[in-house]
Every structure is written in structure tokens, then in C-alpha cells.
Design a protein around this motif. Structure first.
Motif, short mmCIF file in Angstrom:
data_model
loop_
_atom_site.label_atom_id
_atom_site.label_comp_id
_atom_site.label_asym_id
_atom_site.label_seq_id
_atom_site.Cartn_x
_atom_site.Cartn_y
_atom_site.Cartn_z
N LEU B 167 -1.49 14.54 3.65
CA LEU B 167 -0.26 14.50 2.67
C LEU B 167 0.03 13.49 2.12
O LEU B 167 -0.53 12.35 2.67
CB LEU B 167 0.93 15.47 3.45
N GLY B 168 1.02 13.17 1.27
CA GLY B 168 1.49 12.14 0.69
C GLY B 168 1.25 12.13 -0.88
O GLY B 168 0.92 13.06 -1.37
N PHE B 169 2.04 10.99 -1.54
CA PHE B 169 2.17 11.08 -3.07
C PHE B 169 1.29 9.92 -3.36
O PHE B 169 0.38 9.37 -2.45
CB PHE B 169 3.51 10.49 -3.62
N ASP B 170 0.71 9.95 -4.65
CA ASP B 170 0.02 8.95 -5.17
C ASP B 170 0.53 8.01 -5.98
O ASP B 170 1.63 8.63 -6.84
CB ASP B 170 -1.34 9.64 -5.97
N ILE B 171 0.02 6.79 -6.20
CA ILE B 171 0.87 5.91 -6.94
C ILE B 171 -0.10 5.44 -8.09
O ILE B 171 -1.22 5.15 -8.04
CB ILE B 171 1.09 4.56 -6.35
N ILE B 172 0.41 5.43 -9.73
CA ILE B 172 -0.08 4.53 -10.69
C ILE B 172 0.58 3.44 -11.07
O ILE B 172 1.89 3.81 -11.32
CB ILE B 172 -0.41 5.60 -11.89
N LEU B 173 0.28 2.12 -10.98
CA LEU B 173 1.02 1.09 -11.42
C LEU B 173 0.80 0.84 -12.69
O LEU B 173 -0.38 0.58 -13.10
CB LEU B 173 0.89 -0.06 -10.40
N THR B 174 1.77 0.46 -13.63
CA THR B 174 1.49 0.25 -15.16
C THR B 174 2.21 -0.96 -15.34
O THR B 174 3.20 -1.30 -14.89
CB THR B 174 2.12 1.51 -15.91
N CYS B 175 1.71 -1.81 -16.21
CA CYS B 175 2.09 -2.99 -16.77
C CYS B 175 1.54 -3.28 -18.10
O CYS B 175 0.17 -3.82 -18.11
CB CYS B 175 1.87 -4.03 -15.85
N GLY B 176 2.26 -3.46 -19.32
CA GLY B 176 1.50 -3.73 -20.49
C GLY B 176 0.39 -2.60 -20.88
O GLY B 176 0.76 -1.47 -20.56
N ASP B 177 -0.73 -3.04 -21.03
CA ASP B 177 -1.76 -2.19 -21.54
C ASP B 177 -2.57 -1.94 -20.42
O ASP B 177 -3.79 -1.51 -20.37
CB ASP B 177 -2.48 -2.61 -22.71
N ARG B 178 -2.26 -2.46 -18.87
CA ARG B 178 -3.16 -2.41 -17.80
C ARG B 178 -2.43 -1.39 -16.74
O ARG B 178 -1.24 -1.34 -16.46
CB ARG B 178 -3.20 -3.70 -17.18
N LEU B 179 -3.36 -0.73 -15.96
CA LEU B 179 -2.87 0.09 -14.78
C LEU B 179 -3.82 -0.35 -13.49
O LEU B 179 -5.15 -0.51 -13.84
CB LEU B 179 -2.85 1.42 -15.18
N ALA B 180 -3.19 0.34 -12.39
CA ALA B 180 -4.28 0.30 -11.23
C ALA B 180 -3.57 1.28 -10.39
O ALA B 180 -2.53 1.90 -10.74
CB ALA B 180 -3.93 -1.05 -10.53
N ALA B 181 -4.29 2.03 -9.34
CA ALA B 181 -3.88 3.21 -8.50
C ALA B 181 -3.84 2.65 -7.20
O ALA B 181 -4.62 1.95 -6.55
CB ALA B 181 -4.52 4.13 -9.08
N LEU B 182 -2.96 3.44 -6.48
CA LEU B 182 -3.13 3.39 -5.11
C LEU B 182 -2.77 4.82 -4.57
O LEU B 182 -1.76 5.27 -4.32
CB LEU B 182 -1.70 2.52 -4.55
N PRO B 183 -3.98 5.23 -4.31
CA PRO B 183 -3.84 6.90 -3.65
C PRO B 183 -3.37 6.63 -2.38
O PRO B 183 -3.44 5.97 -1.59
CB PRO B 183 -5.35 7.27 -3.67
N ARG B 184 -2.97 7.91 -1.84
CA ARG B 184 -2.32 8.06 -0.42
C ARG B 184 -3.35 7.66 0.56
O ARG B 184 -2.89 7.34 1.90
CB ARG B 184 -2.07 9.50 -0.26
N SER B 185 -4.71 7.65 0.30
CA SER B 185 -5.65 7.26 1.56
C SER B 185 -5.89 5.74 1.61
O SER B 185 -6.47 5.37 2.49
CB SER B 185 -6.92 7.83 0.99
N THR B 186 -5.10 4.90 0.77
CA THR B 186 -5.24 3.60 1.08
C THR B 186 -4.36 3.13 2.00
O THR B 186 -3.19 3.33 2.29
CB THR B 186 -5.13 2.98 -0.42
N ILE B 187 -5.20 1.85 3.06
CA ILE B 187 -4.34 1.36 4.00
C ILE B 187 -4.00 -0.12 3.46
O ILE B 187 -4.72 -0.47 2.80
CB ILE B 187 -5.36 0.91 5.23
N VAL B 188 -2.53 -0.21 3.61
CA VAL B 188 -1.94 -1.50 2.91
C VAL B 188 -1.70 -2.26 4.17
O VAL B 188 -0.67 -1.76 4.97
CB VAL B 188 -0.65 -0.83 1.97
N GLU B 189 -1.72 -3.47 4.05
CA GLU B 189 -1.42 -4.53 4.78
C GLU B 189 -0.89 -5.83 4.35
O GLU B 189 -1.36 -6.25 3.39
CB GLU B 189 -2.56 -4.87 5.81
N ASP B 190 0.23 -6.28 4.79
CA ASP B 190 0.85 -7.64 4.51
C ASP B 190 -0.38 -8.54 5.10
O ASP B 190 -0.86 -8.54 5.67
CB ASP B 190 2.16 -7.87 5.04
#
Lengths: 360, 191, 147
Positions: B167-190
Motif C-alpha cells: 500500500l502507499g501513495f506515489d510521488i511525482i516531484l515537479t520543478c520548472g520543466d523537469r520531473l522525477a518520481a518516488l514510487p512507494r517501493s523506493t527505500i529512502v535514507e538520510d
């Protein structure tokens, strides 16, 4: 030994080329145009629109041409095409009371406002082949008569006034759409009607016939059958009001069914409903009979085990594209599956032989 | 930034089928390769980045409920959305898509995460960010060969989201004419 | 003119433009003034809805092909949504919708809208007259209770 193999591309290309040639038939005979099919095979076009669930007579005619007259294949082509279209929205519910009727008959009342209008029906033809059609000829114009301008009221409205038939109060909830959300059972009546109106005509007809023969009998009369054109109104979000954007031909059937009353409902007439794209009379009557049979639970009737009462049975099997897809796939290569079956049978035979020899 | 638009009716795709196909491919690639930055073009909406406008044109229509958060919930953008996508506006809990800056989307636990039988019945958040660069928190997981880095607004919320998988939501990051995505399956670490 | 009246008039002409045969509309308004496309002609579908029993709850009847288009012409914005898949039809209807909001409204009304209205009525009337000819006139031979 059977093994999975690649290949066959050349054979497939040749098969497609030959298919195109066979579709065209004898080149000495003039080619059919899409407009000819649309105008002269209109009831086939209607069936493809209804079961393809897309109102567009030109596309349906094209699909029939491409499918060599195989109507289920044509329905398949239309279903595939419609998935490529963006959905702009939904129409306002069509107002069938305001229909410009070509045909309107009632089996329950002889004299009724608006009268019995036969329209372009096969009903009183003698079903004798007309060999005059073997040759091309001019058709004399049909007679005309002065027409009343008012819309023709629904017959069930007459019974409704006296409280003799169950009321059908308006509901404004947006209906579930089986083309967007997978079907979940139990399905409400709106979803069942969507499935039936795009369902296979032959399947819905046979189910309806089964209820008449006693498998979920509902004692149906055709209260009213009407065919004609209704306006399609769509709300345009950029304008904030609804506009008529076209019109569609529809067939509507409402049955009036005898009902003795149940634990929850008083004795009164009940209704079955059919509404189908195009002039599709047999389908609309069938749909209304099956709709009524499926309503046993909400009316507090008994489930007699009849197929037409079983919504899982009806809704899971009425779609001919689903049915033909699953059915016809078994002719495609199953080499690996069959290989395992073959090995199993050989092993069982060997075991049986060994047992028999041991016993002897 | 975009030049101010004279009308909420401008800013659609010039060639809808082709433009939408290109943008869809970019979003698909971005979801398949989390952290990788893609350029997109074609959309222009009042007060939005070109990338966010393009994503709206590509992914939303009359059947996808959209939630507008914070300052982006304004009349000019509402009219642009009505004309170009027809997407019905909805509360956070009912939305298939949500659009806003990261602080305005909080708390993100409001958004749909799907159900065990239907994990796809979840929200996709389109997040407008000031800066989108391949640096910052470390990303690992499906679609990433070793590790990737992406300038995310935070990490805790994404770690919590990952813990809900599937489960979980998915993310699309947008800035100017560029985008990147962070699906729920990605592990994020500091780091 | 009140807002409701203006809306009613626009609904009326938009409907006539949408329901006109595309070839007939092109014959009545062959030349279009220069315009800016706000939304290029786009083919899609609209879900047709019916009501159970003709009056009850809504249900989905199936889709219908439509083409929509929006244009800007000077200060006016014209919209069209027409049945079928004819891009030129949608574009022409949108441009005429814009023109009908401006100074040329009278001319367009007389040259395009009035003929379309008359033709639509004639088409509808012709079918209704054929239907009326198939209306059954019952002759009651004799009724016992009338004696």
C-alpha cells in the motif's frame, strides 16, 4: 516430444494477406462501401453499436466490413477502438418520454394517448422471401399523415397514477461503470442494466425465453415498446450549462409484470426495463424480462434456482467479447500445457500396467 | 518561471495525442527509475511549473478526482483544470491525484493508500518543489541499479510510506520543466 | 437581454450547429475567419446515461463518439462539442459560436442558424409524418354494453 518453438511470422503475414483477399471476395463484384452497410444493413450496425457499447454508425459499419460480416468480431473491433478514446464526461440522462417516436406499441392497452404506432416493423410481413430484391429497384415513398407535435406519454405513467404499479422515483447518484471498475457482486440494478444492454443478444434472448418457459417465470406483458430518437445533452464545464450535442436512436421496452405481493411489497404490478442503442426490439424486450427476473431479491420473491435469476451467472456470461476471448483462446498453442498432460497420462498408464502385472 | 497567462483557456497541448504520449512515457520512465530526472513540455497553467501542468494534462481527466492544496487551490487554476482536463476537484481523502507544495500537502497521511485487494486505489501526489537535483537522500530499491540521490523535501514521510508497501501513495516531484518520481517501493535514507 | 435569455439563445444555436449535417454546415459557412485554437479538435467519448424505467435512477447505456474544439476570435471564445468524429465540423461550429457572440451575430443567424433550424424541423417532421401514417385506427365492431 513437443517443444515450444518460435516462428510463424511469414505464415501469419500470408494468412493476413489471404484474409484481405477473401474479405474482398470476387473482384468482379463491386466493393461494398461503408455508407452502403450503414444505410442498408442498419440493424446489423445497431447490434454492433449496442454490444460494442459505442454509438457511431460509421464505425460500426466499418467494423462489419472489416470483420467480413462476423458481428461478434465487429463488436470486438469497436470495443478495442473505444478504449483509445478519452472520456470527456457523461451525458444528462436521456429523456425517453420526449422521444420522437418511429414506433410505439403497447400490449396492455388498446386505446392510449398517442396511439399504437407500428413504425417500420417486420411484424406483419409474411416472412416470404422477396425475390424482387434480387434485382435493384426503386422503393416507392412511404405514405405520410399529419403528425401531432406533442411527445407521447409513457404507458406505465397511466398505471402509476392509480398506484397499481411500483413507482420508479428519480435517483441522482452517479451510476457505477463496469468499463472503469471491475464488476463486483452483488451488482446493483444500474450495473446489471449496463451489462445487459451491452450483452450478447442471443444470450439475453435465450435467458428471457427461459423465464417464459418457467425458469424464473415473471408473467410479463409488454407495457410499452418504443423506438425513436432522443436528444443527447452534455454539460460543458467551460460554459456551466448543458447543450444538446446530437441525437441517438434508442429502443425502450417496459414490461408490466403480475405480482401477488410478498412479505415486503403489496400486490401490484412490477416492472422490467430494457433500453438499447438503435432499433433493437428483440434485445430490448429480452433485456426487460431478464432485468425483472434478476429483481427477485429486492421484491422478496423466492429464488427458484433459475439461471435468469442468478446474477453471477447472467453477468459473468452475457458479454460476448469476454466469452469469445476465453473460448477461442483454447485453439491457440498450449504445447507446454499439453506436454505435461501427456506425461501424466503416460505415467498413470505405466503405473496401472505395473499394478496389473504385480497382481497377476 | 512561466510568463503570466492571459487566459485560463490557453496552455493546453498543441498536439494532444502525441504530446500526451511523450509526457506519459516520461512519467512512466520516471516511475520505473526512481530519482532519475526527466524534462517534459507542452503544458502551461497559471501559477504552475510547466512540468506540473504537463503531468495534469497527461494523467487527469473527468474520471480522476484531483485535490488542490494550499495556494494552488485558486480560481484561475480551477478554471484551467476545468477546461483542459475536466478533472473533478475533491477532498484529500477522496482524491486520486493531489497537487501542491510539500508543506501544503501535510499531513500526507490524509491521502489514499489503497486496499490490500486493490493497492492501485491510492493517490499520486504531484509535488511542486523549488529545487530538483540528483543530490540529498539516498534512494535504493526496484528500478535503481545501486543507489540514486534526489533532493527530497524530507525523508521521514517517505520512510513511513515505504513501510506500508504494497500500500502507499506515489510521488511525482515537479520543478520548472523537469520531473522525477518516488514510487512507494523506493527505500529512502538520510545520508 | 437577461443572462438566462442569453444562455438559452446560445444553447439553441450551439445545438443547431452540433446537430447539423457536417457537409451542410460547410456549405452554409464555407469560409472561416482567422482564429486561434485554444483546444484543437479532439475526438473522444461521452458516456450516455439512461434512467431505470425511464424515470428512476441513472444507469450507463454505453458511450457515444464526440469531437470538441475551442477557439478564440478577437475577444470572443467559441466552444463546440459535436456528435461523431468530424474535426472540421467541430472547428466550424466553434468558430461560428464565437462569431454569434459578436457584431456579426445577425448575419450568421440569418445565413446559417435560420436555415439549419428550418431543416432540422423538416427532418423531424418528415419522420413524424411517416410514423403517423402507421398509427393504428381501431374500428370497434359492436360492444355488448353499448346496447
Amino acid at each position: 516430444m513437443y517443444v515450444a518453438v518460435k516462428g510463424g511470422e511469414r505464415a501469419i503475414d500470408a494468412a493476413h494477406a489471404w484474409l484481405a483477399e477473401e474479405r474482398r471476395g470476387d473482384p468482379a463484384i463491386p466493393e461494398l462501401t461503408v455508407a452502403q452497410i450503414r444505410e442498408q444493413m442498419a440493424l446489423a450496425v445497431n447490434r454492433v453499436m449496442a454490444e460494442g457499447s459505442l454509438y457511431d454508425p460509421d464505425l460500426a459499419a466499418l467494423a462489419i466490413k472489416q470483420a467480413r460480416g462476423d458481428l461478434i468480431e465487429a463488436v470486438f473491433l469497436i470495443r478495442a477502438y473505444r478504449t483509445t478514446l478519452p472520456r470527456f464526461g457523461a451525458s444528462r440522462p436521456v429523456d425517453t418520454a420526449a422521444m420522437a417516436v418511429d414506433r410505439r406499441v403497447s400490449a396492455t392497452f388498446k386505446d392510449l394517448p398517442g396511439g399504437q404506432v407500428l413504425g417500420p416493423t417486420f411484424d406483419y410481413t409474411h416472412r416470404l422471401l422477396d425475390f424482387a430484391l434480387m434485382a435493384e429497384s426503386e422503393v416507392p415513398p412511404a405514405p405520410t399523415a399529419a403528425a401531432a407535435a406533442e411527445p407521447v406519454p409513457h404507458v406505465t405513467g397511466l398505471l402509476d397514477r392509480d398506484g397499481l404499479i411500483e413507482a420508479e422515483p428519480p435517483g441522482e447518484d452517479a451510476p457505477a461503470d463496469l468499463t472503469r471498475t471491475p464488476l463486483e457482486l452483488p451488482a446493483d440494478r444500474a450495473l446489471r442494466l449496463q451489462a445487459l444492454t451491452r450483452g450478447d443478444e442471443g444470450f439475453v434472448l435465450s435467458l428471457a425465453y427461459s423465464t417464459q418457459r418457467g425458469y424464473g417465470r415473471t408473467h410479463a406483458f409488454v407495457g410499452e415498446l418504443r423506438i425513436g430518437r432522443v436528444a443527447v445533452e452534455v454539460e460543458l464545464p467551460e460554459l456551466g450549462f448543458a447543450v444538446e450535442i446530437g441525437e441517438v436512436e434508442l429502443t425502450e421496452c417496459e414490461t408490466v409484470n403480475q405480482f401477488k405481493g410478498s412479505k415486503t411489497e403489496p400486490p401490484q404490478f412490477t416492472r422490467g426495463y430494457g433500453l438499447v442503442m438503435g432499433q433493437s426490439e428483440r434485445k430490448a424486450i429480452s433485456m426487460s424480462l431478464v432485468d425483472r427476473a434478476l429483481r427477485w431479491q429486492e421484491l422478496g420473491e423466492d429464488f427458484t434456482g433459475a439461471p435468469a435469476q442468478d446474477q453471477e451467472f447472467v453477468l459473468s456470461h452475457c458479454d460476448n467479447v469476454q466469452a469469445t476471448g476465453f473460448l477461442e483462446h483454447i485453439k491457440l498453442p498450449h504445447y507446454v500445457d499439453f506436454q505435461s498432460e501427456l506425461e501424466l497420462v503416460r505415467r498413470l498408464r505405466a503405473e496401472a500396467t505395473a499394478l496389473r502385472e504385480a497382481a497377476e | 518561471m512561466n510568463a503570466p497567462l492571459t487566459s485560463p483557456l490557453a496552455g493546453g497541448f498543441a498536439d494532444p495525442a502525441r504530446d500526451a504520449a511523450h509526457a506519459f512515457r516520461a512519467v512512466l520512465d520516471a516511475m520505473a527509475r526512481p530519482g532519475r530526472i526527466h524534462a517534459v513540455s507542452g503544458g502551461a497553467a497559471p501559477g504552475l511549473s510547466a512540468a506540473a501542468a504537463t503531468v495534469l494534462l497527461t494523467l487527469t481527466d473527468a474520471t480522476t478526482a484531483l485535490h488542490l492544496a494550499g495556494a494552488l487551490d485558486n480560481d484561475a487554476l480551477r478554471r484551467w483544470i476545468a477546461f483542459h482536463t475536466g478533472a473533478p476537484l475533491a477532498a484529500a481523502a477522496d482524491a486520486g491525484f493531489a497537487l501542491g507544495r510539500w508543506p501544503d500537502l501535510q499531513p500526507v497521511t490524509r491521502f489514499r493508500i489503497g486496499e490490500p485487494a486493490f493497492p492501485d486505489r491510492s493517490a499520486t501526489l504531484i509535488v511542486e518543489v523549488e529545487r530538483l537535483e540528483p543530490d540529498g537522500p539516498r534512494l535504493t530499491g526496484p528500478g535503481i541499479r545501486d543507489t540514486a540521490r534526489l533532493s527530497l523535501p524530507e525523508t521521514a514521510a517517505f520512510r513511513a510510506n515505504r513501510a506500508l508497501f504494497p500500500l502507499g501513495f506515489d510521488i511525482i516531484l515537479t520543478c520548472g520543466d523537469r520531473l522525477a518520481a518516488l514510487p512507494r517501493s523506493t527505500i529512502v535514507e538520510d545520508c | 437581454m437577461s443572462q438566462t435569455e442569453a444562455t438559452a439563445r446560445r444553447r439553441d444555436w450551439m445545438s443547431l450547429l452540433a446537430r447539423a449535417p457536417a457537409a451542410r454546415l460547410a456549405a452554409l459557412a464555407p469560409d472561416l475567419p482567422t482564429h486561434e485554437l485554444l483546444r484543437a479538435p479532439e475526438i473522444g467519448a461521452v458516456m450516455l446515461e439512461g434512467r431505470i424505467g425511464g424515470t428512476g435512477s441513472r444507469f450507463n447505456l454505453g458511450e457515444m463518439t464526440v469531437t470538441r474544439c475551442s477557439v478564440r476570435l478577437g475577444d470572443a471564445v467559441g466552444h463546440a462539442c459535436v456528435q461523431g468524429r468530424d474535426r472540421d465540423h467541430a472547428r466550424r461550429a466553434a468558430v461560428l459560436d464565437a462569431l454569434l457572440q459578436g457584431e456579426q451575430a445577425g448575419r450568421i443567424e440569418a445565413r446559417v442558424i435560420a436555415p439549419l433550424r428550418a431543416e432540422a424541423q423538416a427532418r423531424r417532421g418528415a419522420r413524424a409524418e411517416k410514423a403517423a401514417a402507421t398509427r393504428v385506427e381501431f374500428f370497434t365492431m359492436m360492444r355488448g354494453e353499448d346496447q
